[in-house]
Motif scaffolding. Structure first.
Motif, PDB file in Angstrom:
ATOM      1  N   GLY A 120     -12.828  72.315  43.681  1.00  0.00           N
ATOM      2  CA  GLY A 120     -13.586  73.177  42.752  1.00  0.00           C
ATOM      3  C   GLY A 120     -12.752  74.353  42.267  1.00  0.00           C
ATOM      4  N   SER A 121     -13.257  75.568  42.507  1.00  0.00           N
ATOM      5  CA  SER A 121     -12.548  76.783  42.069  1.00  0.00           C
ATOM      6  C   SER A 121     -11.315  77.081  42.910  1.00  0.00           C
ATOM      7  CB  SER A 121     -13.492  77.978  42.180  1.00  0.00           C
ATOM      8  OG  SER A 121     -13.852  78.157  43.554  1.00  0.00           O
ATOM      9  N   GLY A 122     -11.184  76.373  44.063  1.00  0.00           N
ATOM     10  CA  GLY A 122     -10.063  76.621  44.971  1.00  0.00           C
ATOM     11  C   GLY A 122     -10.379  77.650  46.039  1.00  0.00           C
ATOM     12  N   CYS A 123     -11.652  78.093  46.105  1.00  0.00           N
ATOM     13  CA  CYS A 123     -11.965  79.228  46.993  1.00  0.00           C
ATOM     14  C   CYS A 123     -11.650  78.929  48.456  1.00  0.00           C
ATOM     15  CB  CYS A 123     -13.415  79.680  46.821  1.00  0.00           C
ATOM     16  SG  CYS A 123     -14.649  78.452  47.257  1.00  0.00           S
ATOM     17  N   ILE A 124     -11.841  77.693  48.914  1.00  0.00           N
ATOM     18  CA  ILE A 124     -11.620  77.379  50.339  1.00  0.00           C
ATOM     19  C   ILE A 124     -10.123  77.419  50.649  1.00  0.00           C
ATOM     20  CG2 ILE A 124     -11.794  75.585  52.112  1.00  0.00           C
ATOM     21  CD1 ILE A 124     -14.362  74.602  50.683  1.00  0.00           C
ATOM     22  N   ILE A 125      -9.362  76.605  49.933  1.00  0.00           N
ATOM     23  CA  ILE A 125      -7.942  76.466  50.310  1.00  0.00           C
ATOM     24  C   ILE A 125      -7.155  77.746  50.005  1.00  0.00           C
ATOM     25  CG2 ILE A 125      -7.207  75.360  48.136  1.00  0.00           C
ATOM     26  CD1 ILE A 125      -5.969  74.406  51.656  1.00  0.00           C
ATOM     27  N   ILE A 126      -7.514  78.443  48.942  1.00  0.00           N
ATOM     28  CA  ILE A 126      -6.788  79.681  48.613  1.00  0.00           C
ATOM     29  C   ILE A 126      -7.070  80.750  49.667  1.00  0.00           C
ATOM     30  CG2 ILE A 126      -6.584  81.577  46.938  1.00  0.00           C
ATOM     31  CD1 ILE A 126      -7.115  79.411  44.725  1.00  0.00           C
ATOM     32  N   SER A 127      -8.336  80.882  50.086  1.00  0.00           N
ATOM     33  CA  SER A 127      -8.663  81.864  51.134  1.00  0.00           C
ATOM     34  C   SER A 127      -7.905  81.531  52.407  1.00  0.00           C
ATOM     35  CB  SER A 127     -10.167  81.849  51.438  1.00  0.00           C
ATOM     36  OG  SER A 127     -10.896  82.163  50.289  1.00  0.00           O
ATOM     37  N   ILE A 128      -7.860  80.250  52.750  1.00  0.00           N
ATOM     38  CA  ILE A 128      -7.177  79.854  53.988  1.00  0.00           C
ATOM     39  C   ILE A 128      -5.671  80.108  53.871  1.00  0.00           C
ATOM     40  CG2 ILE A 128      -6.570  77.829  55.392  1.00  0.00           C
ATOM     41  CD1 ILE A 128      -9.542  76.996  55.038  1.00  0.00           C
ATOM     42  N   ALA A 129      -5.107  79.791  52.708  1.00  0.00           N
ATOM     43  CA  ALA A 129      -3.669  80.050  52.527  1.00  0.00           C
ATOM     44  C   ALA A 129      -3.372  81.547  52.653  1.00  0.00           C
ATOM     45  CB  ALA A 129      -3.219  79.530  51.162  1.00  0.00           C
ATOM     46  N   LYS A 130      -4.286  82.382  52.146  1.00  0.00           N
ATOM     47  CA  LYS A 130      -4.070  83.829  52.206  1.00  0.00           C
ATOM     48  C   LYS A 130      -4.239  84.376  53.621  1.00  0.00           C
ATOM     49  CE  LYS A 130      -3.767  86.365  49.158  1.00  0.00           C
ATOM     50  NZ  LYS A 130      -2.492  86.883  48.592  1.00  0.00           N
ATOM     51  N   LEU A 131      -5.142  83.745  54.397  1.00  0.00           N
ATOM     52  CA  LEU A 131      -5.530  84.327  55.690  1.00  0.00           C
ATOM     53  C   LEU A 131      -4.872  83.636  56.881  1.00  0.00           C
ATOM     54  CD1 LEU A 131      -9.322  84.820  54.832  1.00  0.00           C
ATOM     55  CD2 LEU A 131      -7.589  86.614  55.014  1.00  0.00           C
ATOM     56  N   SER A 132      -3.959  82.704  56.619  1.00  0.00           N
ATOM     57  CA  SER A 132      -3.252  82.076  57.739  1.00  0.00           C
ATOM     58  C   SER A 132      -1.753  82.170  57.465  1.00  0.00           C
ATOM     59  CB  SER A 132      -3.705  80.626  57.899  1.00  0.00           C
ATOM     60  OG  SER A 132      -3.450  79.929  56.711  1.00  0.00           O
TER      61      SER A 132
END
Ligand code: GLN
Length: 279
Positions: A120-132
């Motif tokens: 979708g908007s990328g909210c899951i994978i982008i948040s995870i990439a930023k927070l790990s």
């Protein structure tokens, strides 16, 4: 008309139109339009609002009265503390989905290779990439528009995500340590009863999970094992009443340690399971 009166009047109009978060929405639209924050209303609330700006505010309020989601009017949604761009045609990130991200962050070690399918908007994978730390992040979707939005959000937020256009796993031949997904899971027969905001403005493609809402879990159960490294984990969002059925699907397909997690509202929200060691 003062600033404070204008916001009160907008809130009252939204309330009369049956908008649940009328006060918050009136304020969000005000902040979006003026670029001011809420303390402006305390310090300047009794001053006159310029007529031209009031006309624009009324116009925005009219659109919200017609059940256009606030996020489509502002073009943004906050998710995990990041501001995501949103647009008509791609599912608006849901705050419920932050729970999936939190559960995934508990599991994902530094350096893991992680795929988000139906991004979708990328909210899951982008948040995870930023927070790990140093994960190798991949995102796929069947929708070109979703991938393009994910690309823009990743760029804006400074996340390095590789994008793959694919109908679930059809065009994916790599293997991953983690596969994450918030697939469509609404029962087809329930689509017409969804809130107007969702029914008329979120894409059906992102919501329709087939007759019983479970089509995507069945396909993922069949196809994900070959795309997971040994010991790899699947983490998915589910509907509040789907825990038992989803557990049965993944256990029957040979996955191990199938666990259902409840979110902070007490609703079943996330399933985790491991690829069987024997397959
Ligand atoms: N939870 C979403 C909703 O409120 C559904 C998203 C999905 O099907 N994955 O409509």
């Amino acid at each position: 008309m003062t600033w404070a009166e204008a916001v009160r009047k907008a809130g009252a109009r939204l309330k009369a139109a049956g908008i649940a978060d009328h006060e918050a929405d009136a304020l969000i639209l005000f902040m979006h339009l003026t670029g001011e924050n809420r303390t402006f209303l305390l310090t300047h609330g009794e001053e006159e609002m310029p007529g031209e700006q009031y006309a624009k505010y009324e116009e925005l309020t009219d659109r919200r009265v017609n059940h256009i989601p606030t996020q489509l009017l502002t073009g943004t949604q906050d998710f995990m503390g990041f501001e995501f761009e949103v647009e008509e045609g791609v599912l608006i990130p849901r705050l419920d989905t932050e729970f999936l991200v939190e559960e995934a962050l508990r599991e994902i070690p530094d350096g893991a290779k992680v795929l988000d399918i139906c991004c979708g908007s990328g909210c899951i994978i982008i948040s995870i990439a930023k927070l790990s730390n140093n994960i190798e992040a991949f995102a796929s979707d069947i929708s070109e528009q979703a991938l393009e939005l994910t690309r823009r959000n990743a760029e804006k937020l400074g996340a390095d995500i590789r994008l793959i256009r694919s109908d679930l796993f059809d065009s994916i031949d790599d293997k991953f340590d983690f596969i994450l997904s918030n697939p469509p899971y609404i029962r087809r027969g329930e689509l017409p009863q969804l809130m107007e905001e969702v029914r008329d403005h979120d894409p059906q493609l992102a919501l329709d999970g087939g007759e019983d809402g479970l089509d995507f879990y069945r396909r993922i159960a069949r196809e994900a094992a070959d795309r997971l490294n040994g010991g790899g984990m699947l983490i998915m969002e589910i509907g509040f009443d789907q825990g038992g059925a989803v557990r049965d699907i993944f256990e029957a397909a040979g996955y191990k340690n199938v666990e259902i997690f409840k979110d902070y509202s007490g609703n079943e929200r996330v399933v985790k399971c491991l690829k069987s060691w024997t397959t």
